[in-house]
Design a protein around this motif. Structure first.
Motif, PDB file in Angstrom:
ATOM      1  N   SER A 163      -1.758   7.255  -9.166  1.00  0.00           N
ATOM      2  CA  SER A 163      -1.542   8.516  -8.559  1.00  0.00           C
ATOM      3  C   SER A 163      -0.428   8.746  -7.522  1.00  0.00           C
ATOM      4  CB  SER A 163      -2.755   9.157  -8.188  1.00  0.00           C
ATOM      5  OG  SER A 163      -3.643   9.066  -9.357  1.00  0.00           O
ATOM      6  N   ILE A 164      -0.838   7.560  -6.499  1.00  0.00           N
ATOM      7  CA  ILE A 164       0.074   7.687  -5.110  1.00  0.00           C
ATOM      8  C   ILE A 164       1.559   7.492  -5.663  1.00  0.00           C
ATOM      9  CG2 ILE A 164       0.520   6.513  -3.127  1.00  0.00           C
ATOM     10  CD1 ILE A 164      -2.450   6.330  -2.751  1.00  0.00           C
ATOM     11  N   GLY A 165       1.686   6.253  -6.286  1.00  0.00           N
ATOM     12  CA  GLY A 165       2.861   5.834  -6.702  1.00  0.00           C
ATOM     13  C   GLY A 165       3.637   7.005  -7.209  1.00  0.00           C
ATOM     14  N   LEU A 166       3.078   7.816  -8.195  1.00  0.00           N
ATOM     15  CA  LEU A 166       3.403   8.786  -8.826  1.00  0.00           C
ATOM     16  C   LEU A 166       3.873   9.968  -8.170  1.00  0.00           C
ATOM     17  CD1 LEU A 166       1.409   9.028 -12.281  1.00  0.00           C
ATOM     18  CD2 LEU A 166       3.773   8.545 -12.083  1.00  0.00           C
ATOM     19  N   VAL A 167       2.918  10.434  -7.351  1.00  0.00           N
ATOM     20  CA  VAL A 167       3.079  11.616  -6.345  1.00  0.00           C
ATOM     21  C   VAL A 167       4.216  11.410  -5.418  1.00  0.00           C
ATOM     22  CG1 VAL A 167       2.111  12.781  -4.302  1.00  0.00           C
ATOM     23  CG2 VAL A 167       0.913  12.362  -6.474  1.00  0.00           C
ATOM     24  N   GLU A 168       4.407   9.962  -4.934  1.00  0.00           N
ATOM     25  CA  GLU A 168       5.614   9.691  -3.988  1.00  0.00           C
ATOM     26  C   GLU A 168       6.747   9.655  -4.770  1.00  0.00           C
ATOM     27  OE1 GLU A 168       4.933   6.055  -1.073  1.00  0.00           O
ATOM     28  OE2 GLU A 168       6.035   5.495  -2.610  1.00  0.00           O
ATOM     29  N   SER A 169       6.967   9.212  -5.858  1.00  0.00           N
ATOM     30  CA  SER A 169       8.375   9.128  -6.547  1.00  0.00           C
ATOM     31  C   SER A 169       8.796  10.267  -7.195  1.00  0.00           C
ATOM     32  CB  SER A 169       8.419   7.933  -7.370  1.00  0.00           C
ATOM     33  OG  SER A 169       8.147   8.390  -8.817  1.00  0.00           O
ATOM     34  N   LEU A 170       7.674  11.258  -7.729  1.00  0.00           N
ATOM     35  CA  LEU A 170       7.985  12.435  -8.267  1.00  0.00           C
ATOM     36  C   LEU A 170       8.267  13.376  -6.915  1.00  0.00           C
ATOM     37  CD1 LEU A 170       5.657  12.908 -11.074  1.00  0.00           C
ATOM     38  CD2 LEU A 170       7.848  12.800 -11.359  1.00  0.00           C
ATOM     39  N   GLY A 171       7.541  13.375  -5.972  1.00  0.00           N
ATOM     40  CA  GLY A 171       7.675  14.165  -4.679  1.00  0.00           C
ATOM     41  C   GLY A 171       9.182  13.970  -4.435  1.00  0.00           C
ATOM     42  N   LEU A 176     -10.974  16.632   1.069  1.00  0.00           N
ATOM     43  CA  LEU A 176     -11.894  17.873   1.503  1.00  0.00           C
ATOM     44  C   LEU A 176     -12.561  18.319   0.343  1.00  0.00           C
ATOM     45  CD1 LEU A 176      -9.114  20.027   3.283  1.00  0.00           C
ATOM     46  CD2 LEU A 176     -11.484  18.912   4.473  1.00  0.00           C
ATOM     47  N   ILE A 177     -12.264  18.120  -0.934  1.00  0.00           N
ATOM     48  CA  ILE A 177     -12.773  18.711  -2.103  1.00  0.00           C
ATOM     49  C   ILE A 177     -13.888  17.629  -2.594  1.00  0.00           C
ATOM     50  CG2 ILE A 177     -12.422  19.190  -4.365  1.00  0.00           C
ATOM     51  CD1 ILE A 177      -9.684  20.143  -3.609  1.00  0.00           C
ATOM     52  N   ARG A 178     -13.654  16.290  -2.374  1.00  0.00           N
ATOM     53  CA  ARG A 178     -14.257  15.175  -2.938  1.00  0.00           C
ATOM     54  C   ARG A 178     -14.563  14.070  -1.781  1.00  0.00           C
ATOM     55  NH1 ARG A 178     -15.790  13.564  -9.077  1.00  0.00           N
ATOM     56  NH2 ARG A 178     -17.077  12.145  -7.720  1.00  0.00           N
ATOM     57  N   PRO A 179     -15.349  14.255  -1.013  1.00  0.00           N
ATOM     58  CA  PRO A 179     -15.236  13.206   0.073  1.00  0.00           C
ATOM     59  C   PRO A 179     -15.692  11.815  -0.146  1.00  0.00           C
ATOM     60  CG  PRO A 179     -16.677  15.370   0.798  1.00  0.00           C
ATOM     61  CD  PRO A 179     -16.285  15.342  -0.646  1.00  0.00           C
ATOM     62  N   THR A 180     -16.383  11.788  -1.361  1.00  0.00           N
ATOM     63  CA  THR A 180     -16.656  10.319  -1.813  1.00  0.00           C
ATOM     64  C   THR A 180     -15.536   9.750  -2.699  1.00  0.00           C
ATOM     65  OG1 THR A 180     -17.853  11.477  -3.755  1.00  0.00           O
ATOM     66  CG2 THR A 180     -19.227  10.614  -1.987  1.00  0.00           C
ATOM     67  N   GLY A 181     -14.482  10.560  -2.817  1.00  0.00           N
ATOM     68  CA  GLY A 181     -13.556   9.831  -3.737  1.00  0.00           C
ATOM     69  C   GLY A 181     -13.734  10.562  -5.105  1.00  0.00           C
ATOM     70  N   LEU A 182     -12.546  10.050  -6.025  1.00  0.00           N
ATOM     71  CA  LEU A 182     -12.537  10.545  -7.534  1.00  0.00           C
ATOM     72  C   LEU A 182     -13.599  10.035  -8.203  1.00  0.00           C
ATOM     73  CD1 LEU A 182      -8.853  11.078  -7.500  1.00  0.00           C
ATOM     74  CD2 LEU A 182     -10.422  12.825  -7.220  1.00  0.00           C
ATOM     75  N   ILE A 226     -13.249  -0.330  -8.655  1.00  0.00           N
ATOM     76  CA  ILE A 226     -12.320  -0.940  -9.097  1.00  0.00           C
ATOM     77  C   ILE A 226     -11.452  -0.117  -9.707  1.00  0.00           C
ATOM     78  CG2 ILE A 226     -11.512  -2.900 -10.504  1.00  0.00           C
ATOM     79  CD1 ILE A 226     -13.582  -4.432  -9.494  1.00  0.00           C
ATOM     80  N   MET A 227     -11.869   0.532 -10.600  1.00  0.00           N
ATOM     81  CA  MET A 227     -11.082   1.573 -11.571  1.00  0.00           C
ATOM     82  C   MET A 227     -10.573   2.651 -10.598  1.00  0.00           C
ATOM     83  SD  MET A 227     -10.398   0.461 -14.296  1.00  0.00           S
ATOM     84  CE  MET A 227     -10.647  -1.182 -15.016  1.00  0.00           C
ATOM     85  N   GLY A 228     -11.336   3.064  -9.886  1.00  0.00           N
ATOM     86  CA  GLY A 228     -10.793   4.211  -8.808  1.00  0.00           C
ATOM     87  C   GLY A 228      -9.719   3.602  -8.130  1.00  0.00           C
ATOM     88  N   SER A 229      -9.406   2.262  -7.493  1.00  0.00           N
ATOM     89  CA  SER A 229      -8.672   1.915  -6.758  1.00  0.00           C
ATOM     90  C   SER A 229      -7.276   1.957  -7.872  1.00  0.00           C
ATOM     91  CB  SER A 229      -8.693   0.645  -6.442  1.00  0.00           C
ATOM     92  OG  SER A 229      -9.655   0.510  -5.579  1.00  0.00           O
ATOM     93  N   LEU A 230      -7.323   1.590  -9.002  1.00  0.00           N
ATOM     94  CA  LEU A 230      -6.267   1.721  -9.961  1.00  0.00           C
ATOM     95  C   LEU A 230      -5.640   3.242 -10.069  1.00  0.00           C
ATOM     96  CD1 LEU A 230      -4.605   0.113 -11.859  1.00  0.00           C
ATOM     97  CD2 LEU A 230      -6.160   0.379 -13.888  1.00  0.00           C
ATOM     98  N   LEU A 284      -9.371   7.855  -1.808  1.00  0.00           N
ATOM     99  CA  LEU A 284      -9.207   8.572  -3.105  1.00  0.00           C
ATOM    100  C   LEU A 284      -9.937   8.091  -4.054  1.00  0.00           C
ATOM    101  CD1 LEU A 284      -5.418   9.426  -3.585  1.00  0.00           C
ATOM    102  CD2 LEU A 284      -7.090  10.977  -2.755  1.00  0.00           C
ATOM    103  N   GLY A 285      -9.933   6.844  -4.229  1.00  0.00           N
ATOM    104  CA  GLY A 285     -10.625   6.066  -5.414  1.00  0.00           C
ATOM    105  C   GLY A 285     -11.873   5.947  -5.461  1.00  0.00           C
ATOM    106  N   GLY A 286     -12.573   6.383  -4.080  1.00  0.00           N
ATOM    107  CA  GLY A 286     -13.982   5.975  -3.927  1.00  0.00           C
ATOM    108  C   GLY A 286     -14.068   4.362  -3.221  1.00  0.00           C
ATOM    109  N   PHE A 287     -14.803   4.309  -2.355  1.00  0.00           N
ATOM    110  CA  PHE A 287     -15.133   2.938  -1.712  1.00  0.00           C
ATOM    111  C   PHE A 287     -15.848   2.048  -2.568  1.00  0.00           C
ATOM    112  CE2 PHE A 287     -14.394   5.958   1.670  1.00  0.00           C
ATOM    113  CZ  PHE A 287     -13.558   5.128   2.505  1.00  0.00           C
ATOM    114  N   GLY A 288     -15.195   0.882  -2.902  1.00  0.00           N
ATOM    115  CA  GLY A 288     -15.914   0.022  -3.715  1.00  0.00           C
ATOM    116  C   GLY A 288     -15.540   0.305  -5.166  1.00  0.00           C
TER     117      GLY A 288
END
Ligand SMILES: Nc1ncnc2c1ncn2[C@@H]1O[C@H](COP(=O)(O)OP(=O)(O)OP(=O)(O)O)[C@@H](O)[C@H]1O
Ligand SMILES: [Mg+2]
Lengths: 300, 235
Positions: A260-268, A290-296, A251-255, A245-249
């Motif tokens: 996002s994953i934490g939020l989606v998981e707990s809200l879901g 599918l929409i952005r293969p290189t990550g956000l 740092i801010m993308g990983s954050l 999701l964050g883009g390979f390599g």
């Protein structure tokens, strides 16, 4: 205020529950992010996927656990020791395995780190049995209430420690000369080498830093999560999603992706159903891929 | 002698591409390495900087063999290599690219002075100091690559096809820059496919054909050399 649950529209939920889910999702997301950034750093640097990432998380949780059991050192206080131990594991992994397979075919590279994962997990099962263990009475325990929202104190401390580690990592990579050399090596290792940058040492450093990040996350997790040999599997899976999701390599993308994953998981979990939370995370993953293969985000 | 190659032989796996090449560059000299596509020019430079291993033969810098020295030690020996296709660090700024050029100890200790000198040579880079390298035009990136090479304070600057894809007026600008570099006493070994252009700049030239030296000599004598014509024009 009243929020309708999707599968059961007749049940009404207070906004407190939502805020509660956001806070806990955010805190868990910071841990996911720190695990993910280690993976991302290593991949961004040398295009090697560390399939043993979850196992290193497990190792750091056990280190933290045993330091508590044997020496009575609280997970919060043993962070530097566990981080140092995992950094050494990082050096060992690079010099012992990775540097020998850098030019090997992709399949050989996958087998190497995957084999390492299985070896570490089996060793953990052999040494420590598959039992679930917990740290009782850690330094920080219990929960605090802020305006009707309950926050587990270990989770709160974990989130803050992970955020601090993140900021430290970001400052190191973007502001120091060694950090710049690390980025240069990631972007073009041959160009870096002809300028005098010891790329092999940079790779080793990347492994050490990547695993030290995992160690900080693992230490913090051990204070409120079960410690057992398979504990890393699910976290590693989420880390892979976060990196994609964050883009390979990046740092801010990983954050951003970890949170996002934490939020989606707990809200879901509260809005739909706890049993669907992984499905929702992976659904999000597929949508983004599918929409952005290189990550956000781009690199770094 | 600053650089000496003695009967250099290089192979990629089982596929040998350089056969018995001997070449030398003296202090302050400008030497060009010519040859058609795939003749092994880049391979020779990459071998000098250690990116590609030597199969047989020797590479001497100031009379001492550097075989077996890792690539990252060679910048400290005074060899800078501007790789083919520029290879700037795309996601770092111009300034960061330049700073990284002065990585080895000696260059780093004089970094501020060097950067001032380099900036006066390439004013365009000073204007773009905080821009990401991948936002520069091709010509600007080539300037950056060259400037980054100079940041290492080399005695020998090796440049692989510096004129590739440059507009004619940028080529002229680049020629002036090379002339200025030469005046500072830095020796230059560069690759170029345009024979006339290369020989107008270099003191001497070597012509490679299928990995072997076809002919070598003073630029003046090579301009009208029959072998050079044969290699490049198939005459
Ligand atoms: N990494 C590599 N692996 C295998 N073969 C290679 C590699 N790099 C180059 N070669 C081969 O070696 C030969 C010489 O290539 P080299 O790049 O040195 O030529 P060159 O003279 O620089 O060509 P050009 O003018 O196109 O840049 C070519 O046949 C090329 O296919
Ligand atoms: Mg070439």
């Amino acid at each position: 205020m009243c929020v309708k649950l999707l599968p059961q529209p007749d049940i009404c939920m207070s906004s407190d529950v939502i805020i509660q889910a956001i806070v806990s999702g955010l805190l868990m997301g910071l841990i996911y992010a720190l695990v993910a950034v280690g993976l991302s750093l290593i991949f961004g640097l040398m295009e090697i996927v560390n399939f043993a990432h979850g196992e290193f998380l497990m190792l750091s949780m056990f280190f933290s656990f045993w330091l508590w059991v044997l020496v009575g050192l609280d997970p919060l206080l043993s962070i530097p020791l566990v981080a140092a131990a995992l950094a050494i594991c990082g050096f060992a992994t690079h010099y012992g395995i990775v540097r020998h397979i850098l030019k090997a075919p992709m399949l050989a590279q996958i087998c190497a780190t995957f084999g390492l994962a299985i070896a570490i997990r089996s060793l953990a099962q052999f040494l420590w049995t598959p039992d679930f263990r917990t740290i009782q009475d850690p330094l920080v325990a219990g929960r605090i209430e802020i305006g009707g929202i309950f926050i587990g104190q270990p989770q709160l401390v974990a989130g803050l420690v992970c955020l601090t580690a993140f900021i430290g990592l970001w400052l190191f990579v973007s502001r120091t000369e060694t950090g710049l050399a690390l980025q240069a090596t990631a972007q073009d290792r041959e160009a870096a080498a002809v300028m005098g940058i010891p790329t092999d040492r940079m790779f080793a450093l990347g492994w050490a830093i990547g695993l030290a990040c995992v160690a900080v996350a693992g230490s913090m997790l051990s204070a409120f999560y079960f410690v057992f040999p398979d504990v890393g599997i699910n976290f590693a899976l989420l880390a892979f999603v976060a990196v994609a999701l964050g883009g390979f390599g990046s740092i801010m993308g990983s954050l951003a992706a970890g949170i996002s994953i934490g939020l989606v998981e707990s809200l879901g979990g509260v809005l739909i159903s706890p049993s669907y939370k992984s499905l929702i995370v992976f659904g999000l993953y597929f949508a983004v891929v599918l929409i952005r293969p290189t990550g956000l985000f781009g690199r770094y | 002698m600053l650089l000496e190659l003695k009967n250099l032989e290089v192979a990629y796996g089982d596929y040998q591409v350089v056969w018995g090449v001997s070449l030398n560059v003296d202090e302050g000299e400008v030497v060009t390495l010519l040859g058609p596509n795939g003749s092994g020019k880049s391979t020779v430079l990459n071998t000098i900087s250690g990116l590609v291993p030597v199969m047989r033969g020797d590479i001497l810098v100031s009379g001492a063999s550097i075989i077996g020295r890792p690539t990252h030690h060679r910048a400290g020996l005074g060899i800078a290599h501007v790789l083919e296709r520029r290879r700037v660090f795309p996601h770092l700024t111009v300034q960061q690219n330049l700073l990284l050029g002065a990585w080895h100890r000696e260059a780093r200790s004089k970094r501020d002075a060097t950067i001032a000198k380099v900036a006066s040579m390439f004013p365009i880079l000073r204007d773009r100091a905080n821009q990401l390298a991948n936002s520069l035009s091709g010509g600007e990136q080539q300037m950056l690559a060259l400037a980054r090479g100079l940041m290492a304070m080399p005695r020998l600057l090796m440049v692989d096809e510096p004129f590739l894809g440059l507009a004619p007026q940028i080529v002229e600008q680049m020629k002036d820059i090379f002339e200025n570099i030469r005046k500072t006493g830095i020796a230059i070994l560069f690759i170029e496919q345009n024979v006339r252009l290369a020989l107008s700049m270099a003191d001497r030239g070597y012509v490679l054909e299928s990995g072997r030296l076809a002919v070598a000599g003073e630029s003046k004598s090579l301009v009208n050399d029959k072998t050079v014509r044969k290699v490049f024009l198939g005459e």
